[in-house]
Motif scaffolding. Structure first.
Motif, PDB file in Angstrom:
ATOM      1  N   MET A 205     -23.621   2.915   2.539  1.00 37.89           N
ATOM      2  CA  MET A 205     -22.546   3.461   3.552  1.00 37.89           C
ATOM      3  C   MET A 205     -22.950   4.146   4.757  1.00 37.89           C
ATOM      4  N   GLN A 206     -24.088   4.718   4.840  1.00 38.06           N
ATOM      5  CA  GLN A 206     -24.684   5.468   5.820  1.00 38.06           C
ATOM      6  C   GLN A 206     -25.541   4.688   6.886  1.00 38.06           C
ATOM      7  N   LYS A 207     -25.481   3.403   6.744  1.00 37.24           N
ATOM      8  CA  LYS A 207     -26.119   2.353   7.748  1.00 37.24           C
ATOM      9  C   LYS A 207     -25.159   2.247   9.049  1.00 37.24           C
ATOM     10  N   ASN A 208     -25.336   3.241   9.764  1.00 38.74           N
ATOM     11  CA  ASN A 208     -24.562   2.906  11.204  1.00 38.74           C
ATOM     12  C   ASN A 208     -23.004   2.814  10.879  1.00 38.74           C
ATOM     13  N   PRO A 209     -22.454   3.680  10.180  1.00 38.62           N
ATOM     14  CA  PRO A 209     -20.772   3.438  10.035  1.00 38.62           C
ATOM     15  C   PRO A 209     -20.124   3.563  11.185  1.00 38.62           C
ATOM     16  N   HIS A 210     -19.295   2.513  11.495  1.00 38.75           N
ATOM     17  CA  HIS A 210     -18.431   2.402  12.587  1.00 38.75           C
ATOM     18  C   HIS A 210     -16.884   2.377  12.616  1.00 38.75           C
ATOM     19  N   TYR A 211     -16.137   3.258  13.377  1.00 37.13           N
ATOM     20  CA  TYR A 211     -14.644   3.176  13.445  1.00 37.13           C
ATOM     21  C   TYR A 211     -14.390   3.137  14.437  1.00 37.13           C
ATOM     22  N   ASP A 212     -13.177   2.336  14.958  1.00 38.39           N
ATOM     23  CA  ASP A 212     -12.434   2.349  16.024  1.00 38.39           C
ATOM     24  C   ASP A 212     -11.524   3.739  16.406  1.00 38.39           C
ATOM     25  N   ASP A 213     -10.977   4.126  15.143  1.00 38.79           N
ATOM     26  CA  ASP A 213     -10.238   5.358  15.187  1.00 38.79           C
ATOM     27  C   ASP A 213     -10.446   5.816  13.664  1.00 38.79           C
ATOM     28  N   VAL A 214     -11.163   6.861  13.138  1.00 40.84           N
ATOM     29  CA  VAL A 214     -11.482   7.388  12.142  1.00 40.84           C
ATOM     30  C   VAL A 214     -10.312   7.830  11.245  1.00 40.84           C
ATOM     31  N   VAL A 215      -9.384   8.607  11.945  1.00 38.58           N
ATOM     32  CA  VAL A 215      -8.607   9.164  11.219  1.00 38.58           C
ATOM     33  C   VAL A 215      -7.453   8.101  10.928  1.00 38.58           C
ATOM     34  N   ARG A 216      -6.924   7.370  12.015  1.00 44.03           N
ATOM     35  CA  ARG A 216      -6.069   6.354  11.642  1.00 44.03           C
ATOM     36  C   ARG A 216      -6.531   5.129  10.457  1.00 44.03           C
ATOM     37  N   GLU A 217      -7.970   4.925  10.451  1.00 47.29           N
ATOM     38  CA  GLU A 217      -8.484   3.892   9.606  1.00 47.29           C
ATOM     39  C   GLU A 217      -8.439   4.521   8.102  1.00 47.29           C
ATOM     40  N   ILE A 218      -8.737   5.841   8.059  1.00 43.16           N
ATOM     41  CA  ILE A 218      -8.632   6.600   6.618  1.00 43.16           C
ATOM     42  C   ILE A 218      -7.180   6.616   6.343  1.00 43.16           C
ATOM     43  N   ALA A 219      -6.217   6.709   7.233  1.00 45.32           N
ATOM     44  CA  ALA A 219      -4.873   7.044   6.920  1.00 45.32           C
ATOM     45  C   ALA A 219      -4.435   5.295   6.123  1.00 45.32           C
ATOM     46  N   GLU A 220      -4.905   4.473   6.927  1.00 52.79           N
ATOM     47  CA  GLU A 220      -4.374   3.313   6.641  1.00 52.79           C
ATOM     48  C   GLU A 220      -4.967   2.544   5.296  1.00 52.79           C
ATOM     49  N   TYR A 221      -6.273   3.273   4.684  1.00 54.68           N
ATOM     50  CA  TYR A 221      -6.926   3.097   3.621  1.00 54.68           C
ATOM     51  C   TYR A 221      -6.029   3.485   2.517  1.00 54.68           C
ATOM     52  N   PHE A 222      -5.679   5.027   2.686  1.00 50.75           N
ATOM     53  CA  PHE A 222      -4.899   5.720   1.692  1.00 50.75           C
ATOM     54  C   PHE A 222      -3.577   4.870   1.434  1.00 50.75           C
ATOM     55  N   CYS A 223      -2.843   4.624   2.508  1.00 53.43           N
ATOM     56  CA  CYS A 223      -1.338   3.917   2.216  1.00 53.43           C
ATOM     57  C   CYS A 223      -1.758   2.616   1.394  1.00 53.43           C
ATOM     58  N   GLU A 224      -2.766   1.887   1.633  1.00 52.01           N
ATOM     59  CA  GLU A 224      -3.076   0.710   0.724  1.00 52.01           C
ATOM     60  C   GLU A 224      -3.492   1.060  -0.533  1.00 52.01           C
ATOM     61  N   ARG A 225      -4.295   2.083  -0.559  1.00 58.32           N
ATOM     62  CA  ARG A 225      -4.736   2.255  -1.937  1.00 58.32           C
ATOM     63  C   ARG A 225      -3.780   2.848  -2.973  1.00 58.32           C
ATOM     64  N   MET A 226      -2.918   3.891  -2.116  1.00 56.72           N
ATOM     65  CA  MET A 226      -1.925   4.272  -2.930  1.00 56.72           C
ATOM     66  C   MET A 226      -0.807   3.670  -3.430  1.00 56.72           C
ATOM     67  N   GLU A 227      -0.340   2.474  -2.529  1.00 55.63           N
ATOM     68  CA  GLU A 227       0.519   1.196  -2.624  1.00 55.63           C
ATOM     69  C   GLU A 227      -0.098   0.582  -3.959  1.00 55.63           C
ATOM     70  N   PHE A 228      -1.566   0.246  -4.009  1.00 54.62           N
ATOM     71  CA  PHE A 228      -1.994  -0.552  -5.113  1.00 54.62           C
ATOM     72  C   PHE A 228      -1.877   0.511  -6.406  1.00 54.62           C
ATOM     73  N   ALA A 229      -2.239   1.475  -6.263  1.00 57.68           N
ATOM     74  CA  ALA A 229      -2.209   2.374  -7.655  1.00 57.68           C
ATOM     75  C   ALA A 229      -0.997   2.548  -8.190  1.00 57.68           C
ATOM     76  N   VAL A 230      -0.043   2.933  -7.464  1.00 57.18           N
ATOM     77  CA  VAL A 230       1.578   2.908  -8.114  1.00 57.18           C
ATOM     78  C   VAL A 230       1.945   1.827  -8.540  1.00 57.18           C
ATOM     79  N   SER A 231       1.739   0.650  -7.677  1.00 58.09           N
ATOM     80  CA  SER A 231       2.129  -0.624  -8.327  1.00 58.09           C
ATOM     81  C   SER A 231       1.732  -1.074  -9.653  1.00 58.09           C
ATOM     82  N   SER A 232       0.326  -0.455  -9.850  1.00 61.88           N
ATOM     83  CA  SER A 232      -0.358  -0.531 -11.095  1.00 61.88           C
ATOM     84  C   SER A 232       0.091   0.308 -12.163  1.00 61.88           C
ATOM     85  N   GLY A 233       0.752   1.192 -11.750  1.00 64.28           N
ATOM     86  CA  GLY A 233       1.447   2.148 -13.041  1.00 64.28           C
ATOM     87  C   GLY A 233       0.756   3.629 -12.779  1.00 64.28           C
ATOM     88  N   VAL A 234       0.209   3.631 -11.847  1.00 71.28           N
ATOM     89  CA  VAL A 234      -0.472   5.357 -11.600  1.00 71.28           C
ATOM     90  C   VAL A 234       0.672   6.244 -11.187  1.00 71.28           C
TER      91      VAL A 234
END
Length: 398
Positions: A267-296
């Protein structure tokens, strides 16, 4: 004389003015300009939103070429008070064009959703969020990055738990698998041998303390929950073991969804983001949707942007300077920055053993930013920082 007053002290200052108490909520609505960013609105819709906000006394920032539709889409930064946004919702109610109903839904959800005021474990233990909670780290490992956190037998783990509880820990986080940068995972059976006896022993000795287990493996999570654990703290955001989400859903356990880019090994081998906050936020949206759709249960999800997990020095600092943006998900927010590399770098490349003061500064920043849980190695020192910050914050609420 003219003075600017702090937003936190508005109510106290209105009392000094002698305003009628019934008017306080009205003025408080008008006092806050809330900046909201909507992503990917088609240009005609972005122009409509800007004009409507201007008509309401607010404003909106759009792409310079959106006005003549030379770009297909534009992000939009809304600039208004809650009252103005409520008026915008009414204006958009009949706007069945240019994707404006989707914008309306997102804005309505943001205004109406509230962050849960607590999470509850499968065993009825509650963690409330009226103030920042302190999570103490107990690593039952021989190789975690900070030697002071390593507890290699039950006696050491129990003593650490006792000391942390005495010094003000609200939660204990037990981990049996080091996820330091470059690390290789130990086998599942070894992780089980480390974690489950520690959970059982601590639960027996301290029946009321909430216990979190730092694992991404379903079997470890299940056996730890059966042993009395309360929370599953998953660095992988449910990516590394497809069965973990089933365990969390079955037990109705609170779940920490952390952002990671890559795996601990790479994970620490030259991590790159075009927009770190936006990309983390998009990840949260996708992961939360997966979790809730799976019964969490959605009210049981806690978010962690993953300081140091696939981020460089600048990424970590940007995350910490923009914590308010992650709070827009209306989920409890956890930050684990204790003694991490970026702190050492900011202080002149200090080793983990010399990063306590830097950690305390981050804890104060998190508490002032409304973070719900901070995960730390040094409970007593961080508890004192939180108590001082809370005393200052309470002045504005008195």
């Amino acid at each position: 004389m003219l003075m600017e007053i702090s937003r936190e002290y508005l109510r106290a200052e209105m009392e000094r003015v002698g305003a009628h108490p019934a008017s306080f909520p009205i003025f408080e609505k008008k006092a806050d300009v809330i900046l909201l960013k909507v992503f990917g609105v088609i240009s005609p819709g972005a122009n409509v939103i800007k004009q409507e906000m201007l008509s309401l006394g607010g404003d909106a920032v759009v792409h310079k070429n959106a006005v003549d539709c030379k770009v297909e889409r534009s992000d939009v930064i809304l600039m208004g008070t809650k009252k103005q946004y409520e008026a915008l919702l009414k204006k958009l109610d009949r706007a069945n064009y240019f994707g404006l109903q989707e914008v309306r839904k997102k804005l309505k959800d943001y205004l109406e959703k509230k962050k849960p005021d607590h999470v509850e474990s499968p065993w009825g233990r509650r963690i409330t969020f009226e103030r920042t909670r302190l999570m103490g780290i107990i690593n039952v490992t021989p190789d975690s990055f900070f030697a002071g956190s390593r507890k290699e037998d039950l006696k050491q783990a129990l003593q650490a738990a006792s000391d942390m509880i005495e010094n003000g820990a609200d939660i204990l986080d037990i981990g049996g698998l080091s996820t330091r940068p470059g690390s290789e995972p130990v086998g599942e059976e070894e992780e089980l041998k480390r974690v489950v006896p520690a959970v059982k022993a601590i639960r027996q000795e301290f029946p009321q303390i909430p216990i979190s287990v730092d694992t991404y493996r379903a079997k470890v999570a299940k056996e730890a929950l059966d042993a009395g654990a309360d929370i599953i703290n998953d660095i992988s955001g449910l990516q590394f073991d497809e069965n973990l989400v089933k365990v969390v859903a079955e037990y109705k356990a609170p779940l920490v969804l952390m952002h990671i880019k890559g795996t601990p090994k790479d994970m620490q081998k030259n991590p790159h983001y075009d927009d770190v906050v936006r990309e983390i936020a998009e990840y949260f949206c996708e992961r939360m949707e997966f979790a809730v759709s799976s019964g969490v249960r959605p009210e049981s999800i806690i978010l962690d942007p993953g300081i140091g997990f696939g981020k460089n020095y600048e990424h970590n600092l940007e995350i910490l300077s923009r914590l308010k943006e992650f709070k827009s998900f209306k989920k409890p927010l956890l930050i684990g920055a204790s003694r991490k590399t970026f702190i050492g770098k900011a202080l002149g490349d200090l080793p983990p053993e010399e990063r306590l003061e830097g950690t305390l500064a981050v804890t104060a920043l998190c508490a002032l930013s409304g973070v719900d849980i901070v995960r730390v190695h040094d409970v007593k020192e961080n508890r004192r920082v939180l108590d001082i910050v809370e005393a200052v914050k309470c002045r504005g609420r008195s």
